[in-house]
Design a protein around this motif. Structure first.
Motif, PDB file in Angstrom:
ATOM      1  N   PHE A 124     -13.321   9.183 -21.649  1.00 21.00           N
ATOM      2  CA  PHE A 124     -11.997   8.800 -21.168  1.00 21.00           C
ATOM      3  C   PHE A 124     -11.263  10.014 -20.607  1.00 21.00           C
ATOM      4  CE2 PHE A 124      -7.437   7.757 -22.175  1.00 21.00           C
ATOM      5  CZ  PHE A 124      -7.305   6.764 -21.231  1.00 21.00           C
ATOM      6  N   ILE A 125     -11.336  11.140 -21.326  1.00 18.49           N
ATOM      7  CA  ILE A 125     -10.670  12.364 -20.884  1.00 18.49           C
ATOM      8  C   ILE A 125     -11.321  12.906 -19.612  1.00 18.49           C
ATOM      9  CG2 ILE A 125     -10.197  14.769 -21.477  1.00 18.49           C
ATOM     10  CD1 ILE A 125      -9.922  13.874 -24.374  1.00 18.49           C
ATOM     11  N   GLU A 126     -12.657  12.913 -19.581  1.00 10.50           N
ATOM     12  CA  GLU A 126     -13.364  13.412 -18.403  1.00 10.50           C
ATOM     13  C   GLU A 126     -13.063  12.559 -17.171  1.00 10.50           C
ATOM     14  OE1 GLU A 126     -17.421  13.475 -19.565  1.00 10.50           O
ATOM     15  OE2 GLU A 126     -17.268  15.385 -20.655  1.00 10.50           O
ATOM     16  N   ALA A 127     -12.994  11.242 -17.359  1.00 10.52           N
ATOM     17  CA  ALA A 127     -12.707  10.346 -16.236  1.00 10.52           C
ATOM     18  C   ALA A 127     -11.295  10.579 -15.709  1.00 10.52           C
ATOM     19  CB  ALA A 127     -12.863   8.886 -16.677  1.00 10.52           C
ATOM     20  N   LYS A 128     -10.334  10.829 -16.611  1.00 11.09           N
ATOM     21  CA  LYS A 128      -8.958  11.078 -16.186  1.00 11.09           C
ATOM     22  C   LYS A 128      -8.862  12.374 -15.393  1.00 11.09           C
ATOM     23  CE  LYS A 128      -5.414  10.378 -18.727  1.00 11.09           C
ATOM     24  NZ  LYS A 128      -4.435  10.453 -19.832  1.00 11.09           N
ATOM     25  N   MET A 129      -9.641  13.388 -15.785  1.00  7.15           N
ATOM     26  CA  MET A 129      -9.604  14.673 -15.094  1.00  7.15           C
ATOM     27  C   MET A 129     -10.202  14.574 -13.693  1.00  7.15           C
ATOM     28  SD  MET A 129     -10.628  17.253 -18.216  1.00  7.15           S
ATOM     29  CE  MET A 129     -10.596  18.693 -17.141  1.00  7.15           C
ATOM     30  N   LEU A 130     -11.138  13.631 -13.503  1.00  4.04           N
ATOM     31  CA  LEU A 130     -11.791  13.481 -12.208  1.00  4.04           C
ATOM     32  C   LEU A 130     -11.010  12.604 -11.241  1.00  4.04           C
ATOM     33  CD1 LEU A 130     -15.503  13.034 -13.387  1.00  4.04           C
ATOM     34  CD2 LEU A 130     -14.486  15.060 -12.305  1.00  4.04           C
ATOM     35  N   ARG A 131     -10.030  11.877 -11.759  1.00  4.64           N
ATOM     36  CA  ARG A 131      -9.282  10.972 -10.900  1.00  4.64           C
ATOM     37  C   ARG A 131      -8.380  11.744  -9.945  1.00  4.64           C
ATOM     38  NH1 ARG A 131      -7.568   6.806 -15.699  1.00  4.64           N
ATOM     39  NH2 ARG A 131      -9.615   5.873 -16.007  1.00  4.64           N
ATOM     40  N   SER A 132      -8.258  11.223  -8.761  1.00  6.61           N
ATOM     41  CA  SER A 132      -7.397  11.851  -7.762  1.00  6.61           C
ATOM     42  C   SER A 132      -5.950  11.452  -8.011  1.00  6.61           C
ATOM     43  CB  SER A 132      -7.816  11.416  -6.358  1.00  6.61           C
ATOM     44  OG  SER A 132      -9.160  11.785  -6.101  1.00  6.61           O
ATOM     45  N   CYS A 133      -5.047  12.396  -7.790  1.00  4.88           N
ATOM     46  CA  CYS A 133      -3.629  12.109  -7.926  1.00  4.88           C
ATOM     47  C   CYS A 133      -2.967  12.154  -6.553  1.00  4.88           C
ATOM     48  CB  CYS A 133      -2.964  13.102  -8.881  1.00  4.88           C
ATOM     49  SG  CYS A 133      -3.141  14.820  -8.373  1.00  4.88           S
ATOM     50  N   ALA A 134      -1.779  11.584  -6.470  1.00  4.62           N
ATOM     51  CA  ALA A 134      -1.070  11.542  -5.192  1.00  4.62           C
ATOM     52  C   ALA A 134      -0.528  12.928  -4.854  1.00  4.62           C
ATOM     53  CB  ALA A 134       0.065  10.525  -5.272  1.00  4.62           C
ATOM     54  N   LYS A 135      -0.859  13.408  -3.659  1.00  8.79           N
ATOM     55  CA  LYS A 135      -0.400  14.717  -3.197  1.00  8.79           C
ATOM     56  C   LYS A 135       0.824  14.579  -2.304  1.00  8.79           C
ATOM     57  CE  LYS A 135      -2.126  18.759  -0.646  1.00  8.79           C
ATOM     58  NZ  LYS A 135      -3.294  19.312   0.106  1.00  8.79           N
ATOM     59  N   ASN A 136       0.883  13.493  -1.576  1.00  9.70           N
ATOM     60  CA  ASN A 136       1.999  13.279  -0.666  1.00  9.70           C
ATOM     61  C   ASN A 136       2.265  11.779  -0.554  1.00  9.70           C
ATOM     62  OD1 ASN A 136       4.024  13.861   1.191  1.00  9.70           O
ATOM     63  ND2 ASN A 136       2.629  13.789   2.935  1.00  9.70           N
ATOM     64  N   LEU A 137       3.513  11.413  -0.348  1.00  8.38           N
ATOM     65  CA  LEU A 137       3.883   9.996  -0.257  1.00  8.38           C
ATOM     66  C   LEU A 137       4.846   9.786   0.900  1.00  8.38           C
ATOM     67  CD1 LEU A 137       4.207   7.057  -1.274  1.00  8.38           C
ATOM     68  CD2 LEU A 137       5.983   7.900  -2.815  1.00  8.38           C
ATOM     69  N   GLN A 138       4.548   8.813   1.719  1.00  6.50           N
ATOM     70  CA  GLN A 138       5.449   8.385   2.778  1.00  6.50           C
ATOM     71  C   GLN A 138       5.701   6.892   2.623  1.00  6.50           C
ATOM     72  OE1 GLN A 138       3.443   9.468   6.417  1.00  6.50           O
ATOM     73  NE2 GLN A 138       4.098  11.604   6.310  1.00  6.50           N
ATOM     74  N   TRP A 139       6.878   6.447   3.002  1.00  8.23           N
ATOM     75  CA  TRP A 139       7.187   5.028   2.863  1.00  8.23           C
ATOM     76  C   TRP A 139       7.997   4.545   4.073  1.00  8.23           C
ATOM     77  CZ3 TRP A 139      12.201   3.151   2.695  1.00  8.23           C
ATOM     78  CH2 TRP A 139      13.214   4.118   2.526  1.00  8.23           C
ATOM     79  N   ARG A 140       7.963   3.251   4.282  1.00 15.51           N
ATOM     80  CA  ARG A 140       8.753   2.634   5.336  1.00 15.51           C
ATOM     81  C   ARG A 140       8.972   1.166   4.997  1.00 15.51           C
ATOM     82  NH1 ARG A 140       5.352  -0.321   8.834  1.00 15.51           N
ATOM     83  NH2 ARG A 140       3.134   0.153   8.588  1.00 15.51           N
ATOM     84  N   ILE A 141       9.945   0.581   5.650  1.00 16.24           N
ATOM     85  CA  ILE A 141      10.229  -0.843   5.472  1.00 16.24           C
ATOM     86  C   ILE A 141       9.630  -1.615   6.639  1.00 16.24           C
ATOM     87  CG2 ILE A 141      12.048  -2.579   5.276  1.00 16.24           C
ATOM     88  CD1 ILE A 141      13.867  -0.447   4.139  1.00 16.24           C
ATOM     89  N   ASN A 142       8.878  -2.637   6.315  1.00 12.17           N
ATOM     90  CA  ASN A 142       8.261  -3.479   7.334  1.00 12.17           C
ATOM     91  C   ASN A 142       8.935  -4.851   7.311  1.00 12.17           C
ATOM     92  OD1 ASN A 142       6.264  -4.123   9.342  1.00 12.17           O
ATOM     93  ND2 ASN A 142       5.250  -5.366   7.790  1.00 12.17           N
ATOM     94  N   ILE A 143       9.406  -5.299   8.459  1.00 13.80           N
ATOM     95  CA  ILE A 143      10.098  -6.590   8.545  1.00 13.80           C
ATOM     96  C   ILE A 143       9.322  -7.504   9.480  1.00 13.80           C
ATOM     97  CG2 ILE A 143      12.209  -7.782   9.237  1.00 13.80           C
ATOM     98  CD1 ILE A 143      13.766  -5.308   8.518  1.00 13.80           C
ATOM     99  N   SER A 144       8.973  -8.676   8.988  1.00 10.84           N
ATOM    100  CA  SER A 144       8.238  -9.653   9.796  1.00 10.84           C
ATOM    101  C   SER A 144       9.083 -10.911   9.976  1.00 10.84           C
ATOM    102  CB  SER A 144       6.904 -10.001   9.132  1.00 10.84           C
ATOM    103  OG  SER A 144       7.114 -10.540   7.839  1.00 10.84           O
ATOM    104  N   LEU A 145       8.965 -11.509  11.132  1.00 12.52           N
ATOM    105  CA  LEU A 145       9.685 -12.746  11.448  1.00 12.52           C
ATOM    106  C   LEU A 145       8.679 -13.880  11.573  1.00 12.52           C
ATOM    107  CD1 LEU A 145      12.202 -11.498  14.180  1.00 12.52           C
ATOM    108  CD2 LEU A 145      12.675 -11.967  11.775  1.00 12.52           C
ATOM    109  N   THR A 146       8.911 -14.938  10.828  1.00 16.81           N
ATOM    110  CA  THR A 146       8.038 -16.106  10.905  1.00 16.81           C
ATOM    111  C   THR A 146       8.892 -17.358  11.020  1.00 16.81           C
ATOM    112  OG1 THR A 146       7.965 -16.252   8.486  1.00 16.81           O
ATOM    113  CG2 THR A 146       6.202 -15.021   9.564  1.00 16.81           C
ATOM    114  N   GLN A 147       8.334 -18.380  11.665  1.00 15.37           N
ATOM    115  CA  GLN A 147       9.026 -19.648  11.783  1.00 15.37           C
ATOM    116  C   GLN A 147       8.824 -20.441  10.501  1.00 15.37           C
ATOM    117  OE1 GLN A 147      10.929 -20.763  14.297  1.00 15.37           O
ATOM    118  NE2 GLN A 147      10.651 -18.868  15.483  1.00 15.37           N
ATOM    119  N   GLY A 148       9.905 -20.969   9.972  1.00 23.34           N
ATOM    120  CA  GLY A 148       9.752 -21.766   8.773  1.00 23.34           C
ATOM    121  C   GLY A 148      11.084 -22.107   8.158  1.00 23.34           C
ATOM    122  N   ILE A 149      11.010 -22.606   6.937  1.00 25.09           N
ATOM    123  CA  ILE A 149      12.210 -23.015   6.199  1.00 25.09           C
ATOM    124  C   ILE A 149      12.469 -21.980   5.114  1.00 25.09           C
ATOM    125  CG2 ILE A 149      13.247 -24.807   4.748  1.00 25.09           C
ATOM    126  CD1 ILE A 149      11.408 -26.804   6.094  1.00 25.09           C
TER     127      ILE A 149
END
Length: 221
Positions: A124-149
């Motif tokens: 469990f410890i070895e697997a956690k050490m091998l896991r990749s962590c987030a180095k950088n994060l970018q975000w944005r808002i995506n807006i979609s338009l659909t026909q409906g109710i």
């Protein structure tokens, strides 16, 4: 420490308790094997789950409707156990009274966890050490338009009338783009409701960490 184990297990596993009546001894043993494999290899391919399901089918056992949810619950219990010292009797008491496991399922899980704790902890410890962590994060808002109710006032979507008299449903989502420490990229798209839930859980975690830091024992370090 055992109180911390019980609190963490109950809080984490509560959504899965309703599925535990589906657990039988053969199903529990297969779930333990799959979870064991996941902890040892830090990944669980679809082939492993398919093999587990085939094993149950060929042995004449009924596959639970919520097999994946049960796998997630058993895996998380094992991971929490490896992070938190707890006595065997206290583990059994938590599984039986709080999570309502049957006696045979309690015995199987408790026996495996205590007999293989050393090897599981190492993997469990070895697997956690091998896991990749987030180095950088970018975000944005995506807006979609659909026909409906529009789905109602409780929905995260908005609506407006189009030039043709129809209704356009505006659905915002949050796009998270991660750069991992090993150079790979991952992208997640979250509905607004799920994003708010993520914000809430992070806020709760930060609050708990702050409370922990204020304890006298932590001020010694």
């Amino acid at each position: 420490m055992s109180t911390n184990f019980r609190y963490t297990v109950v809080k984490t596993i509560r959504p899965y308790v309703k599925f535990f009546p589906q657990l039988t001894k053969p199903v529990m043993r297969v779930l333990i094997q799959v979870s064991f494999h996941y902890i040892e290899s830090s990944k669980c391919s679809p082939e492993v789950l398919d093999l587990a399901l085939n094993k149950l089918t060929h042995a004449g056992h009924t596959i639970p409707e919520n097999f994946c949810e049960l796998f997630a619950a058993i895996l998380q219990i094992m991971q929490i156990f490896l992070r938190t010292p707890v006595k065997q009797d206290e583990l059994k008491d938590c599984l039986k009274q709080d999570l309502r496991f049957s006696d045979e399922c309690v015995e199987d899980l408790a026996k495996v966890l205590h007999n293989h704790r050393s090897s599981l902890t190492k993997n469990f410890i070895e697997a956690k050490m091998l896991r990749s962590c987030a180095k950088n994060l970018q975000w944005r808002i995506n807006i979609s338009l659909t026909q409906g109710i529009p789905r109602g006032p409780s929905s995260s979507s908005a609506s407006k009338k189009t030039a043709g008299g129809g209704v356009a449903v505006v659905t915002p989502t949050i796009i998270l783009h991660f750069q991992l420490s090993d150079g790979r990229y991952r992208t997640l798209e979250l509905p607004l409701a799920m994003f708010h839930r993520l914000r809430y859980n992070i806020a709760v975690l930060l609050s708990e960490m702050q409370s922990l830091q204020q304890r006298a024992v932590m001020k010694k370090f």
